[in-house]
Design a protein around this motif. Structure first.
Motif, PDB file in Angstrom:
ATOM      1  N   LEU A   3       0.823  -1.214   0.000  1.00 28.05           N
ATOM      2  CA  LEU A   3       0.000   0.000   0.000  1.00 28.05           C
ATOM      3  C   LEU A   3       0.855   1.261   0.000  1.00 28.05           C
ATOM      4  CD1 LEU A   3      -2.774  -0.964   2.577  1.00 28.05           C
ATOM      5  CD2 LEU A   3      -3.020  -0.797   0.120  1.00 28.05           C
ATOM      6  N   THR A   4       2.071   1.158   0.543  1.00 21.76           N
ATOM      7  CA  THR A   4       2.923   2.349   0.626  1.00 21.76           C
ATOM      8  C   THR A   4       4.247   2.174  -0.127  1.00 21.76           C
ATOM      9  OG1 THR A   4       3.773   1.522   2.725  1.00 21.76           O
ATOM     10  CG2 THR A   4       2.024   3.169   2.838  1.00 21.76           C
ATOM     11  N   ASP A   5       4.287   1.235  -1.067  1.00 21.63           N
ATOM     12  CA  ASP A   5       5.563   1.034  -1.778  1.00 21.63           C
ATOM     13  C   ASP A   5       5.654   1.857  -3.052  1.00 21.63           C
ATOM     14  OD1 ASP A   5       4.964  -2.168  -3.524  1.00 21.63           O
ATOM     15  OD2 ASP A   5       3.947  -0.233  -3.597  1.00 21.63           O
ATOM     16  N   LEU A   6       4.702   2.766  -3.244  1.00 22.38           N
ATOM     17  CA  LEU A   6       4.696   3.734  -4.350  1.00 22.38           C
ATOM     18  C   LEU A   6       4.518   3.076  -5.718  1.00 22.38           C
ATOM     19  CD1 LEU A   6       7.582   6.092  -3.129  1.00 22.38           C
ATOM     20  CD2 LEU A   6       5.149   6.255  -2.655  1.00 22.38           C
ATOM     21  N   SER A   7       4.040   1.829  -5.719  1.00 23.05           N
ATOM     22  CA  SER A   7       3.769   1.185  -7.009  1.00 23.05           C
ATOM     23  C   SER A   7       2.383   1.573  -7.512  1.00 23.05           C
ATOM     24  CB  SER A   7       3.868  -0.331  -6.872  1.00 23.05           C
ATOM     25  OG  SER A   7       2.915  -0.780  -5.916  1.00 23.05           O
ATOM     26  N   GLY A   8       1.582   2.192  -6.659  1.00 23.72           N
ATOM     27  CA  GLY A   8       0.243   2.658  -7.032  1.00 23.72           C
ATOM     28  C   GLY A   8      -0.135   3.774  -6.107  1.00 23.72           C
ATOM     29  N   ARG A   9      -1.423   3.982  -6.004  1.00 23.99           N
ATOM     30  CA  ARG A   9      -1.906   5.068  -5.159  1.00 23.99           C
ATOM     31  C   ARG A   9      -1.459   4.872  -3.707  1.00 23.99           C
ATOM     32  NH1 ARG A   9      -7.404   8.079  -6.017  1.00 23.99           N
ATOM     33  NH2 ARG A   9      -7.182   9.611  -4.361  1.00 23.99           N
ATOM     34  N   GLU A  57      15.873  13.147  -0.611  1.00 21.42           N
ATOM     35  CA  GLU A  57      14.765  12.227  -0.306  1.00 21.42           C
ATOM     36  C   GLU A  57      13.771  12.208  -1.463  1.00 21.42           C
ATOM     37  OE1 GLU A  57      16.737  13.358   3.286  1.00 21.42           O
ATOM     38  OE2 GLU A  57      15.646  14.681   1.907  1.00 21.42           O
ATOM     39  N   SER A  58      13.437  13.400  -1.968  1.00 17.44           N
ATOM     40  CA  SER A  58      12.479  13.479  -3.074  1.00 17.44           C
ATOM     41  C   SER A  58      13.041  12.837  -4.332  1.00 17.44           C
ATOM     42  CB  SER A  58      12.118  14.939  -3.360  1.00 17.44           C
ATOM     43  OG  SER A  58      11.478  15.510  -2.253  1.00 17.44           O
ATOM     44  N   ALA A  59      14.337  13.043  -4.583  1.00 17.62           N
ATOM     45  CA  ALA A  59      14.957  12.437  -5.768  1.00 17.62           C
ATOM     46  C   ALA A  59      14.927  10.913  -5.656  1.00 17.62           C
ATOM     47  CB  ALA A  59      16.389  12.927  -5.927  1.00 17.62           C
ATOM     48  N   ASP A  60      15.169  10.396  -4.445  1.00 13.66           N
ATOM     49  CA  ASP A  60      15.119   8.940  -4.243  1.00 13.66           C
ATOM     50  C   ASP A  60      13.716   8.411  -4.476  1.00 13.66           C
ATOM     51  OD1 ASP A  60      17.465   8.929  -1.420  1.00 13.66           O
ATOM     52  OD2 ASP A  60      17.774   8.910  -3.602  1.00 13.66           O
ATOM     53  N   ILE A  61      12.725   9.175  -4.007  1.00  6.68           N
ATOM     54  CA  ILE A  61      11.327   8.766  -4.203  1.00  6.68           C
ATOM     55  C   ILE A  61      10.985   8.762  -5.679  1.00  6.68           C
ATOM     56  CG2 ILE A  61       8.940   9.574  -3.883  1.00  6.68           C
ATOM     57  CD1 ILE A  61       9.696  10.269  -1.019  1.00  6.68           C
ATOM     58  N   LEU A  62      11.481   9.758  -6.411  1.00 10.89           N
ATOM     59  CA  LEU A  62      11.214   9.836  -7.851  1.00 10.89           C
ATOM     60  C   LEU A  62      11.801   8.613  -8.559  1.00 10.89           C
ATOM     61  CD1 LEU A  62      10.145  11.446 -10.265  1.00 10.89           C
ATOM     62  CD2 LEU A  62      12.298  12.685 -10.308  1.00 10.89           C
ATOM     63  N   THR A  63      13.028   8.258  -8.179  1.00  7.11           N
ATOM     64  CA  THR A  63      13.671   7.082  -8.785  1.00  7.11           C
ATOM     65  C   THR A  63      12.886   5.814  -8.464  1.00  7.11           C
ATOM     66  OG1 THR A  63      15.759   8.194  -8.358  1.00  7.11           O
ATOM     67  CG2 THR A  63      15.894   5.899  -9.029  1.00  7.11           C
ATOM     68  N   LEU A  64      12.426   5.728  -7.206  1.00 13.22           N
ATOM     69  CA  LEU A  64      11.682   4.540  -6.779  1.00 13.22           C
ATOM     70  C   LEU A  64      10.359   4.427  -7.523  1.00 13.22           C
ATOM     71  CD1 LEU A  64      11.551   2.182  -4.768  1.00 13.22           C
ATOM     72  CD2 LEU A  64      10.461   3.721  -3.141  1.00 13.22           C
ATOM     73  N   ILE A  65       9.659   5.564  -7.661  1.00  9.34           N
ATOM     74  CA  ILE A  65       8.373   5.562  -8.373  1.00  9.34           C
ATOM     75  C   ILE A  65       8.593   5.157  -9.824  1.00  9.34           C
ATOM     76  CG2 ILE A  65       6.540   7.051  -9.264  1.00  9.34           C
ATOM     77  CD1 ILE A  65       6.682   8.635  -6.658  1.00  9.34           C
ATOM     78  N   ASP A  66       9.632   5.699 -10.433  1.00  9.95           N
ATOM     79  CA  ASP A  66       9.923   5.393 -11.832  1.00  9.95           C
ATOM     80  C   ASP A  66      10.182   3.901 -12.007  1.00  9.95           C
ATOM     81  OD1 ASP A  66      12.439   6.501 -14.246  1.00  9.95           O
ATOM     82  OD2 ASP A  66      10.366   5.867 -14.488  1.00  9.95           O
ATOM     83  N   LYS A  67      10.862   3.332 -11.005  1.00 10.42           N
ATOM     84  CA  LYS A  67      11.211   1.898 -11.088  1.00 10.42           C
ATOM     85  C   LYS A  67       9.988   1.025 -10.822  1.00 10.42           C
ATOM     86  CE  LYS A  67      14.136  -0.111  -8.128  1.00 10.42           C
ATOM     87  NZ  LYS A  67      15.356  -0.359  -7.309  1.00 10.42           N
ATOM     88  N   GLN A  68       9.169   1.418  -9.836  1.00  4.91           N
ATOM     89  CA  GLN A  68       8.086   0.573  -9.369  1.00  4.91           C
ATOM     90  C   GLN A  68       6.900   0.519 -10.319  1.00  4.91           C
ATOM     91  OE1 GLN A  68       8.688  -1.396  -6.824  1.00  4.91           O
ATOM     92  NE2 GLN A  68       8.143  -0.390  -4.922  1.00  4.91           N
ATOM     93  N   GLN A  69       6.712   1.613 -11.031  1.00  7.36           N
ATOM     94  CA  GLN A  69       5.430   1.735 -11.715  1.00  7.36           C
ATOM     95  C   GLN A  69       5.489   1.440 -13.197  1.00  7.36           C
ATOM     96  OE1 GLN A  69       2.717   4.765 -11.259  1.00  7.36           O
ATOM     97  NE2 GLN A  69       3.193   5.210  -9.142  1.00  7.36           N
ATOM     98  N   THR A  70       4.395   0.950 -13.651  1.00 10.23           N
ATOM     99  CA  THR A  70       4.187   0.899 -15.100  1.00 10.23           C
ATOM    100  C   THR A  70       2.933   1.705 -15.320  1.00 10.23           C
ATOM    101  OG1 THR A  70       2.948  -1.117 -14.789  1.00 10.23           O
ATOM    102  CG2 THR A  70       5.202  -1.352 -15.526  1.00 10.23           C
ATOM    103  N   VAL A  71       3.003   2.621 -16.266  1.00 10.75           N
ATOM    104  CA  VAL A  71       1.852   3.477 -16.492  1.00 10.75           C
ATOM    105  C   VAL A  71       0.852   2.743 -17.345  1.00 10.75           C
ATOM    106  CG1 VAL A  71       1.093   5.670 -17.447  1.00 10.75           C
ATOM    107  CG2 VAL A  71       3.294   5.508 -16.327  1.00 10.75           C
ATOM    108  N   ILE A  72      -0.360   2.688 -16.868  1.00  6.36           N
ATOM    109  CA  ILE A  72      -1.421   2.028 -17.645  1.00  6.36           C
ATOM    110  C   ILE A  72      -1.724   2.910 -18.853  1.00  6.36           C
ATOM    111  CG2 ILE A  72      -3.715   1.034 -17.543  1.00  6.36           C
ATOM    112  CD1 ILE A  72      -1.768  -0.180 -15.538  1.00  6.36           C
TER     113      ILE A  72
END
Lengths: 245, 187
Positions: A157-163, A210-225
């Motif tokens: 729920l909080t791994d930034l792969s979705g909402r 911290e924000s840059a790390d989050i951006l990298t993590l989101i980019d890695k975790q997500q696939t845009v529908i």
């Protein structure tokens, strides 16, 4: 006649004093009329110059930062960031997140409750934002699965792969065979996009580590529908039944 | 007729000390104030003229730079919005970091042969309320020892309280327990 002679004699006697006083008065008047305004003008000019210098320095810094940015990278990752913290309530994205979580963790979501009503519309008044700037949307859902699936679900729920969904409490029933049924209560968030970005000389916000790390993590975790415009073309019949074309 | 003399020379009247001092100092003061005024005025004029041209030059350079920055407003927009959202996500992640998966695992791992956690209520603060069922007295003793160990030795649980133990007719013991779990460091 006598008075005139008397006046003349006084002037003659005190001529040095009188002329000195006149010069002093003249200097004072000129100072008030010309010198003090010049000083004020010089002071104002100095202040304006200082402000302009600081504006110029801010613009230089801003220009250097903007020139070094990879605009395309930010454009490509913005939809992914929007998936985590959308600009509106976006119930579609919420359901999509649940679908992804179900397929990723194997858990089964049997019920979801979230706030509807007047705050569903953009024109309605929104609740006051949290201290972090985002608006909260209470949410509750019931899940069924194994212990490990439930644990993975909570982490996802909080791994930034979705909402982004944060949990406040959970009621868990352990059933026979190692399965659990849980009712989870929490919050999801949304953040309406700002209407303006500020004046041309306003400084750029800094992208912290911290924000840059989050951006990298989101980019890695997500696939845009993919959006609707990428749907396959649906074959249709003839436009005119009486034509061979 | 005797001669009569008329004195035509008027006696010079002596100046008072004050007048003497004024006659000495006032000309000096007036002259020096005039000179100072002229110098200050000239300096102020020179300062204003030179700084005015510098100011105008800087103003032109600033205008050029403003135009350049305005031309990349789209880049600024996407960057500013992205950073704004990321900062909020960062704050939310730090301030609402969930400890619930850890709490859930801790509660679930209290189970052992003969000890079953039937249901549990846990919250983000670490407060736990759970119902435990044990098949016999030894298992009940086991779970109590485990809870004591968690509190006294591992220092993981705080304020462990039992709400009461009941025994069913089939020999099964049921116990309600409340405690608080201390978050692990780093969470």
């Amino acid at each position: 006649m006598m008075d005139k002679l008397k006046i003349k004699s006084y002037i003659k006697k005190y001529e040095i004093i009188i002329s000195s006083v006149l010069v002093i008065i003249f200097v004072v008047i000129l100072s008030v009329v010309m010198l003090i305004p010049n000083f004020q003008k010089a002071n104002q000019l100095h202040k304006n110059h200082k402000d302009l210098k600081s504006t110029y320095s801010r613009l230089e810094q801003k220009d250097a930062t903007l020139s070094s940015l990879d605009e395309q990278y930010f454009r490509d990752t913005f939809p992914k960031i929007n998936n985590v913290l959308p600009s509106s309530k976006d119930y579609y994205l919420l359901f999509e997140t649940f679908d992804n979580l179900q397929s990723k963790t194997g858990i089964s979501i049997s019920r979801t409750d979230f706030q509807l009503g007047i705050v569903s519309t953009n024109s309605a008044l929104l609740n006051k934002p949290t201290e972090w700037g985002a608006y909260e949307m209470p949410i509750s859902f019931e899940v069924t699965g194994t212990i490990e699936q439930l644990r993975m679900f909570m982490l996802a729920l909080t791994d930034l792969s979705g909402r982004l969904i944060t949990l406040e409490n959970a009621q868990i029933d352990v059933r026979a065979g190692g399965s659990v049924r849980a009712v989870l209560n929490g919050q999801t968030y949304f953040y309406p996009l700002p209407k303006t970005i500020g004046k041309v000389d306003s400084p750029l916000p800094e992208l912290s580590k911290e924000s840059a790390d989050i951006l990298t993590l989101i980019d890695k975790q997500q696939t845009v529908i993919a959006g609707g415009d990428e749907q396959e073309a649906i074959p249709v019949g003839r436009k005119n039944l009486f034509s061979n074309l | 007729m005797p001669k009569k003399t008329i004195n035509l020379i008027i006696n010079l009247q002596e100046d008072t000390p004050l007048v003497k001092r004024l006659k000495l100092f006032l000309p000096l003061i007036s002259l020096s104030s005039l000179i100072i005024f002229i110098i200050l005025y000239a300096v102020s004029l020179i300062y204003i003229r030179s700084n005015f041209s510098n100011y105008n030059l800087l103003e032109k350079q600033t205008e050029v730079l403003e135009k350049k920055v305005s031309s990349v407003k789209s880049t600024e927009g996407i960057y500013t919005t992205t950073v704004g959202i990321l900062n909020i996500i960062s704050s939310l992640s730090v301030n609402t970091a969930t400890i619930m998966p850890d709490i859930f695992l801790e509660v679930y791992n209290l189970q052992s042969p003969g000890v079953v956690v039937n249901n549990a209520s846990i919250d983000q603060k670490g407060d736990v309320f759970m119902t435990v069922t044990t098949s016999n007295l030894d298992s009940l003793d086991t779970i109590i020892e485990r809870l004591k160990e968690k509190e006294e030795f591992q220092k993981r649980f705080i304020n462990t309280r039992s709400q009461g133990v009941t025994r069913d007719t089939d020999g099964v013991y049921k116990m309600n327990v409340t405690f608080q779990i201390k978050p692990q460091s780093g969470i």
